[in-house]
Scaffold this motif. Structure first.
Motif, PDB file in Angstrom:
ATOM      1  N   THR A  65       0.848  -1.190   0.000  1.00  0.00           N
ATOM      2  CA  THR A  65       0.000   0.000   0.000  1.00  0.00           C
ATOM      3  C   THR A  65       0.884   1.242   0.000  1.00  0.00           C
ATOM      4  N   PRO A  66       0.562   2.236  -0.832  1.00  0.00           N
ATOM      5  CA  PRO A  66       1.379   3.454  -0.883  1.00  0.00           C
ATOM      6  C   PRO A  66       1.545   4.117   0.476  1.00  0.00           C
ATOM      7  N   SER A  67       0.507   4.084   1.308  1.00  0.00           N
ATOM      8  CA  SER A  67       0.592   4.735   2.617  1.00  0.00           C
ATOM      9  C   SER A  67       1.664   4.095   3.494  1.00  0.00           C
ATOM     10  N   SER A  68       1.764   2.761   3.458  1.00  0.00           N
ATOM     11  CA  SER A  68       2.767   2.080   4.287  1.00  0.00           C
ATOM     12  C   SER A  68       4.174   2.326   3.750  1.00  0.00           C
ATOM     13  N   HIS A  91      16.567  -0.889   6.168  1.00  0.00           N
ATOM     14  CA  HIS A  91      15.868  -1.780   5.248  1.00  0.00           C
ATOM     15  C   HIS A  91      14.367  -1.527   5.298  1.00  0.00           C
ATOM     16  N   LEU A  92      13.757  -1.501   4.133  1.00  0.00           N
ATOM     17  CA  LEU A  92      12.305  -1.481   4.020  1.00  0.00           C
ATOM     18  C   LEU A  92      11.901  -2.873   3.549  1.00  0.00           C
ATOM     19  N   VAL A  93      11.259  -3.630   4.429  1.00  0.00           N
ATOM     20  CA  VAL A  93      10.965  -5.035   4.159  1.00  0.00           C
ATOM     21  C   VAL A  93       9.467  -5.232   3.926  1.00  0.00           C
ATOM     22  N   PRO A  94       9.076  -5.722   2.747  1.00  0.00           N
ATOM     23  CA  PRO A  94       7.655  -5.971   2.473  1.00  0.00           C
ATOM     24  C   PRO A  94       7.150  -7.190   3.235  1.00  0.00           C
ATOM     25  N   TYR A  95       6.029  -7.028   3.922  1.00  0.00           N
ATOM     26  CA  TYR A  95       5.331  -8.138   4.577  1.00  0.00           C
ATOM     27  C   TYR A  95       3.880  -8.095   4.102  1.00  0.00           C
ATOM     28  N   GLY A  96       3.567  -8.969   3.139  1.00  0.00           N
ATOM     29  CA  GLY A  96       2.230  -8.917   2.546  1.00  0.00           C
ATOM     30  C   GLY A  96       2.086  -7.629   1.765  1.00  0.00           C
ATOM     31  N   ASN A  97       1.073  -6.826   2.111  1.00  0.00           N
ATOM     32  CA  ASN A  97       0.869  -5.560   1.402  1.00  0.00           C
ATOM     33  C   ASN A  97       1.329  -4.351   2.225  1.00  0.00           C
ATOM     34  N   ARG A  98       2.109  -4.614   3.269  1.00  0.00           N
ATOM     35  CA  ARG A  98       2.608  -3.533   4.111  1.00  0.00           C
ATOM     36  C   ARG A  98       4.137  -3.599   4.196  1.00  0.00           C
ATOM     37  N   VAL A  99       4.721  -2.481   4.618  1.00  0.00           N
ATOM     38  CA  VAL A  99       6.178  -2.376   4.678  1.00  0.00           C
ATOM     39  C   VAL A  99       6.624  -2.150   6.115  1.00  0.00           C
TER      40      VAL A  99
END
Length: 222
Positions: A65-68, A91-99
């Motif tokens: 999601t852009p907000s996350s 690090h920005l780590v993706p977890y599902g649809n959130r970061v």
């Protein structure tokens, strides 16, 4: 012709991806970044460029999601750390649809050095054939002499040590068993054959004790 059109569409950005890049390059986002970045550090232009590079280096961020994503970028900016860059600070780590935003051990070291209170940082492992003294109490005693004349023996513990400008020092030491337990708890890929925990255990152990030292026992400044 249909196959060609499908290939063309697969290479083009989705509306969400296009909107996210536009948001990052917008005047509003740049103003927020300018206000968040520590004075005397990264410029707004360089940080925005780092954000766009992070999206290119980690394509899965574009599926979140852009907000996350924007929130994670803002968190990294407040610390003055470049996200997902070769510097390895954050690090920005993706977890599902959130970061999720994570400060890497190099980022922790940078924040500690920024205080101006650190004279030196060192790390090593303690092996069974080394000379080693570690006592806790009202005064901590720590001495380590690696055996450089031959085999050092089996790994017993790992440590990180910071010498402070005021003459004191901060120490974090973990046994090998504690390092293994930590790795299994925090790394989902610990047991994978390709995991750095399996291919270069020493490097991961050093990162762990350095991060613990900087995070828990040293002052930090942006």
């Amino acid at each position: 012709q249909d196959i060609a059109n499908m290939k063309k569409q697969s290479r083009s950005m989705t509306k969400q991806q296009s909107d996210l890049k536009s948001m990052i390059q917008s005047g509003d986002f740049k103003t927020q970044i300018k206000n968040a970045l520590p004075k005397g550090g990264l410029t707004t232009e360089r940080y925005v460029s780092a954000c766009l590079t992070a999206l290119a280096v980690t394509p899965k961020l574009m599926q979140c999601t852009p907000s996350s994503v924007l929130k994670a970028f803002m968190e990294s900016a407040r610390f003055g750390l470049e996200p997902n860059s070769p510097l390895g600070e954050a690090h920005l780590v993706p977890y599902g649809n959130r970061v999720e935003f994570l400060i890497a051990y190099r980022g922790m070291m940078k924040l500690a050095w920024n205080t101006g209170m650190i004279k030196s940082l060192d790390f090593d492992k303690v092996c069974s054939l080394d000379k080693f003294v570690y006592k806790k109490g009202r005064e901590v005693m720590f001495e380590h002499t690696p055996n450089l004349l031959g085999d050092r023996g089996k790994e017993i513990a790992y440590y990180a040590l910071a010498e402070l400008n005021n003459g004191g020092f901060a120490l974090h030491i973990m046994t090998k068993e504690e390092i293994v337990k930590h790795g299994k708890h925090y790394s989902r890929s610990y047991s994978s054959k390709s995991s750095p925990w399996q291919t270069d255990f020493d490097a991961m152990a050093y990162k762990t004790v350095i991060r613990q030292l900087c995070d828990k026992k040293l002052p930090k400044a942006t």
